[in-house]
Design an enzyme around this catalytic site. Structure first.
Site, PDB file in Angstrom:
ATOM      1  N   ASN A 167      32.541  36.765 -63.858  1.00 41.79           N
ATOM      2  CA  ASN A 167      33.260  36.272 -62.681  1.00 41.79           C
ATOM      3  C   ASN A 167      34.097  37.436 -62.163  1.00 41.79           C
ATOM      4  OD1 ASN A 167      34.839  34.914 -60.790  1.00 41.79           O
ATOM      5  ND2 ASN A 167      36.276  34.187 -62.350  1.00 41.79           N
ATOM      6  N   GLY A 168      33.887  37.809 -60.922  1.00 40.36           N
ATOM      7  CA  GLY A 168      34.644  38.925 -60.345  1.00 40.36           C
ATOM      8  C   GLY A 168      33.704  39.784 -59.515  1.00 40.36           C
ATOM      9  N   ARG A 228      34.464  25.675 -59.625  1.00 41.53           N
ATOM     10  CA  ARG A 228      34.679  27.094 -59.305  1.00 41.53           C
ATOM     11  C   ARG A 228      33.504  27.704 -58.530  1.00 41.53           C
ATOM     12  NH1 ARG A 228      38.847  29.161 -62.323  1.00 41.53           N
ATOM     13  NH2 ARG A 228      38.107  31.250 -61.863  1.00 41.53           N
ATOM     14  N   GLU A 285      37.473  20.478 -44.729  1.00 40.88           N
ATOM     15  CA  GLU A 285      36.857  21.047 -45.930  1.00 40.88           C
ATOM     16  C   GLU A 285      35.958  20.083 -46.681  1.00 40.88           C
ATOM     17  OE1 GLU A 285      39.501  22.749 -48.842  1.00 40.88           O
ATOM     18  OE2 GLU A 285      40.820  21.035 -48.824  1.00 40.88           O
ATOM     19  N   GLU A 301      47.805  19.935 -43.029  1.00 43.09           N
ATOM     20  CA  GLU A 301      47.150  19.627 -44.298  1.00 43.09           C
ATOM     21  C   GLU A 301      46.097  18.524 -44.110  1.00 43.09           C
ATOM     22  OE1 GLU A 301      46.784  21.058 -46.892  1.00 43.09           O
ATOM     23  OE2 GLU A 301      46.114  19.539 -48.320  1.00 43.09           O
ATOM     24  N   HIS A 313      50.059  22.787 -24.029  1.00 38.43           N
ATOM     25  CA  HIS A 313      49.837  24.165 -23.575  1.00 38.43           C
ATOM     26  C   HIS A 313      48.396  24.615 -23.782  1.00 38.43           C
ATOM     27  CE1 HIS A 313      54.084  24.677 -22.809  1.00 38.43           C
ATOM     28  NE2 HIS A 313      54.324  24.155 -24.004  1.00 38.43           N
ATOM     29  N   LYS A 325      42.049  18.997 -44.853  1.00 37.99           N
ATOM     30  CA  LYS A 325      41.286  18.123 -45.759  1.00 37.99           C
ATOM     31  C   LYS A 325      40.035  17.615 -45.057  1.00 37.99           C
ATOM     32  CE  LYS A 325      42.750  18.761 -49.175  1.00 37.99           C
ATOM     33  NZ  LYS A 325      43.699  19.745 -49.085  1.00 37.99           N
ATOM     34  N   LYS A 349      37.320  26.217 -55.957  1.00 31.78           N
ATOM     35  CA  LYS A 349      38.720  25.846 -56.132  1.00 31.78           C
ATOM     36  C   LYS A 349      39.629  27.058 -56.262  1.00 31.78           C
ATOM     37  CE  LYS A 349      41.739  22.501 -57.840  1.00 31.78           C
ATOM     38  NZ  LYS A 349      42.027  22.007 -56.498  1.00 31.78           N
ATOM     39  N   CYS A 386      33.277  31.325 -59.553  1.00 30.01           N
ATOM     40  CA  CYS A 386      32.372  31.356 -60.696  1.00 30.01           C
ATOM     41  C   CYS A 386      33.125  30.877 -61.932  1.00 30.01           C
ATOM     42  CB  CYS A 386      31.787  32.730 -60.999  1.00 30.01           C
ATOM     43  SG  CYS A 386      30.820  33.412 -59.666  1.00 30.01           S
ATOM     44  N   TRP A 405      29.371  31.132 -57.664  1.00 28.93           N
ATOM     45  CA  TRP A 405      29.744  31.123 -56.246  1.00 28.93           C
ATOM     46  C   TRP A 405      29.349  32.509 -55.756  1.00 28.93           C
ATOM     47  CZ3 TRP A 405      32.872  33.741 -52.771  1.00 28.93           C
ATOM     48  CH2 TRP A 405      33.224  33.054 -51.599  1.00 28.93           C
TER      49      TRP A 405
HETATM   50  C1  AGP Z   1      42.724  23.268 -50.714  1.00 29.56           C
HETATM   51  O1  AGP Z   1      42.168  22.016 -50.559  1.00 29.56           O
HETATM   52  C2  AGP Z   1      41.777  24.378 -50.678  1.00 29.56           C
HETATM   53  N1  AGP Z   1      40.741  24.202 -51.610  1.00 29.56           N
HETATM   54  C3  AGP Z   1      42.365  25.771 -50.593  1.00 29.56           C
HETATM   55  O2  AGP Z   1      42.876  25.908 -49.319  1.00 29.56           O
HETATM   56  C4  AGP Z   1      43.470  26.158 -51.605  1.00 29.56           C
HETATM   57  O3  AGP Z   1      44.639  25.464 -51.331  1.00 29.56           O
HETATM   58  C5  AGP Z   1      43.713  27.676 -51.525  1.00 29.56           C
HETATM   59  O4  AGP Z   1      42.544  28.346 -51.888  1.00 29.56           O
HETATM   60  C6  AGP Z   1      44.862  28.137 -52.383  1.00 29.56           C
HETATM   61  O5  AGP Z   1      44.662  27.862 -53.730  1.00 29.56           O
HETATM   62  P1  AGP Z   1      45.821  27.998 -54.794  1.00 29.56           P
HETATM   63  O6  AGP Z   1      46.839  26.970 -54.496  1.00 29.56           O
HETATM   64  O7  AGP Z   1      45.147  27.786 -56.114  1.00 29.56           O
HETATM   65  O8  AGP Z   1      46.383  29.374 -54.649  1.00 29.56           O
END
Ligand code: AGP
Length: 606
Positions: free
Chosen positions: A101-102, A28, A486, A479, A502, A483, A601, A2, A75
């Site tokens: 937010n929270g 957010r 997501e 990684e 395995h 990507k 994010k 949020c 969110w």
């Molecule tokens: C990354 O593409 C993601 N959006 C997510 O995994 C992110 O890396 C994770 O939430 C950690 O965020 P931070 O680095 O702000 O702690």
């Protein structure tokens, strides 16, 4: 999660400013949004389910009048995305509006009592706040900030809140507990928001509110005090170096693509971190008996790569643990001789903050790597190293990952020197190559972006992918796979290539795409064996490998060639093709890579 914003401006309408700031905060959360202003002694409110642009098209936020207002992009945690559950939430009399937010943990208990006297319309935890304030103001005839303080004393949970009330049409009240909130100091106007980039076009003068603090904000004055003690806190204004342009797309269709292209610049900035800071960090790590690296998501992948770097270069033992599992997996292991290296681009990830708090409570020392000045992680840490990526807006972390890797490489090289574990000439060679990585990444983008786009377009509709690497390249594979998942919503798994036989190899059938991360390091011979195994089962081989590696080229259906570097630096040079691949797969499938579904994010819930 949020995004929240508040504006009090003497000369301008608040709503267009809030609307623009919300767009910058949309990373957010983006399932619903709303703005409330005060005009002619009334709360004027527009909110709806959907993305900000869709809501604006329907409702036109900019038509809201009034020079004070609050905004929210959501969110969902409590209650489905809907108009009723969207913020701002208001009281029964429609005189008080709140954005939050929270999570209010005791909202059920508060609601049960308040519902005897108040009309609740939403399923949100937030709605208890305006009703609580309404009740306190009615009973005690106190002002908004006193009522807010008293209300917050009844509330348990996490919050960044901004509140307006028609009885004080020139006042924003905001408060913070474990959710980020900053105040912007303007000319004849003041602001608050979940992060600094939201405020950059209006001001670069920022006050970082701390947990347990609240502020009363007018267009010409700001008063900060503690929520519990009512103790006045002298505001410390920080002049931030980030520019408004950094928080704009600059001609790119998406922030993610812009941020991938910014990686050489981000690397250059981070490689300029002062040697004293690197040395101090390395010494703290060296002094610890036990070292744990903790992070979430992409930052965890950087942490895993960091572990390889530390062990290979400086024979430093460490464990990299996902932050949401940290307290469980280290129960009884943390003490005064332990150091935690916490990595988080945002510095606000609840899981990582929770891991830090657990470690701190058990006496550990905290070193952190983050990209956001003044973020909560830096306040909880004994020592913070700031990466220099500039603001990252795209939900998918790209440039912040590459700079985390670069800073871990700097620390590992310094540790190698301190511990005398690697030959000095080798350290120098790796350091020289590290300083070449901005150029290598830049050339890779220039040379291969269109090839990568073509490959992505060709395979964008494959339902499953496997990403394989060996050694440190396993982390690059992880990684790349994350990507793709997501932002392109394609199922993919990442494995150490040696482990694939395995189990995962059972998935392979003709045409199954397997992405190999195969730089020219000492795992090369073995990974060629793994490529052969996949080829024997008629998998489609896509590789990221040394541009001069003709053997791998011959074995691959598609290959993206990168210049050779020392193996330990290969995640920095190999990850960009994987980021671009995911980006183009997502856009080919018609998805917005900046706003992947269900993600935000900054994940500020546990
Ligand atoms: C990354 O593409 C993601 N959006 C997510 O995994 C992110 O890396 C994770 O939430 C950690 O965020 P931070 O680095 O702000 O702690």
């Amino acid at each position: 999660m949020c995004g929240i914003v508040g504006v009090v401006d003497r000369n301008n309408l608040a709503s267009p400013i809030i609307h623009e700031a919300l767009k910058r905060l949309e990373y957010r959360g983006y399932d619903s949004a709303g703005i409330a202003t005060i005009y002619q002694n009334k709360i004027c409110l527009k909110k709806e389910k959907g993305k900000i642009s869709e809501i604006h098209e329907k409702l036109d936020f900019n038509k809201l009048l009034g020079t004070i207002g609050i905004g929210h992009t959501r969110w969902a945690t409590h209650g489905l995305p809907s108009k009723t559950n969207a913020h701002p939430q208001v009281d029964c009399t429609n005189k008080i509006a709140v954005v939050h937010n929270g999570i209010i943990e005791n909202f059920l208990e508060l609601r049960e009592d308040l519902a005897k006297r108040h009309n609740f319309v939403s399923e949100t935890d937030t709605e208890v706040i305006p009703h609580l304030i309404e009740e306190i103001m009615a009973k005690t005839k106190c002002d908004l900030h006193t009522a807010t303080r008293r209300a917050l004393q009844k509330v348990k949970g996490t919050y960044a809140l901004v509140i307006i009330c028609t009885k004080e049409s020139d006042t924003l009240v905001c408060a913070r507990n474990e959710s980020p909130l900053v105040i912007g100091v303007g000319k004849n106007a003041n602001y608050c928001a979940s992060d600094i980039p939201a405020l950059l076009p209006m001001t670069r003068k920022i006050i970082l509110l701390s947990d347990g603090e609240m502020a009363t904000i007018h267009h010409d004055k700001i008063r900060i005090e503690t929520i519990n003690g009512e103790v006045e806190v002298q505001p410390k204004i920080v002049n931030v170096s980030w520019t408004p342009e950094m928080a704009q797309k600059g001609g790119y269709p998406h922030f993610m693509l812009k941020e991938i292209h910014e990686q050489p610049h981000a690397l250059n900035g981070t490689l300029m971190i002062r040697p004293e800071v690197i040395n101090k960090t390395a010494n703290v790590l060296n002094d610890s008996e036990k070292l744990y690296i903790t992070a979430a998501g992409t930052s965890h992948h950087a942490g895993l790569a960091g572990r390889y770097m530390l062990s290979k270069l400086s024979a430093m033992q460490s464990q990299a643990i996902i932050s949401s599992e940290f307290s469980e997996s280290t129960a009884n292991l943390i003490d005064e001789d332990t150091t935690i290296l916490a990595i988080s681009q945002s510095g606000e990830t609840a899981d990582t903050l929770n891991a830090i708090k657990f470690a701190k409570d058990n006496g550990a020392k905290i070193v952190s790597i983050t990209n956001v000045m003044g973020s909560t992680i830096s306040r909880l840490s004994d020592l913070t190293l700031y990466t220099q990526a500039g603001p990252e807006i795209g939900v998918a972390a790209t440039k912040t990952f590459i700079v985390q890797l670069a800073s871990l490489a700097l620390i590992s090289l310094q540790l190698a020197e301190i511990r005398g574990m690697t030959d000095n000439s080798e350290i120098e060679q790796i350091r020289e190559e590290l300083f070449q990585t901005p150029r290598i990444v830049e050339n890779t983008i220039k040379k291969h972006e269109s090839l990568i786009r073509d490959i992505a377009y060709e395979y964008a509709y494959k339902p499953n992918f496997l990403y394989l690497g060996r050694g440190i390249s396993t982390t690059t594979a992880m990684e790349g796979s994350l990507k793709l998942k997501e932002i392109a919503y394609i199922h993919s798994e990442a494995y150490p290539a040696g482990e694939s036989k395995h189990g995962a190899i059972a998935l392979i059938e003709p045409g199954f795409p397997v992405v190999f991360i195969a730089p020219h390091d000492d795992t090369r011979e073995r990974i060629i064996g793994n490529i052969m195994e996949m080829k024997a089962r008629e998998a489609t081989i896509i590789s990221v490998a040394d541009e001069n590696d003709y053997e791998i080229k011959k074995l691959s259906h598609k290959m993206i060639g990168i210049p050779s570097t020392m193996g330990i630096l290969s995640p920095i040079t190999c990850v960009t093709p994987l980021q671009l691949f995911a980006y183009y797969a997502a856009t080919k499938r018609g998805y917005d890579p900046d706003k992947p579904r269900n993600l935000a994010k900054s994940v500020t819930v546990l």
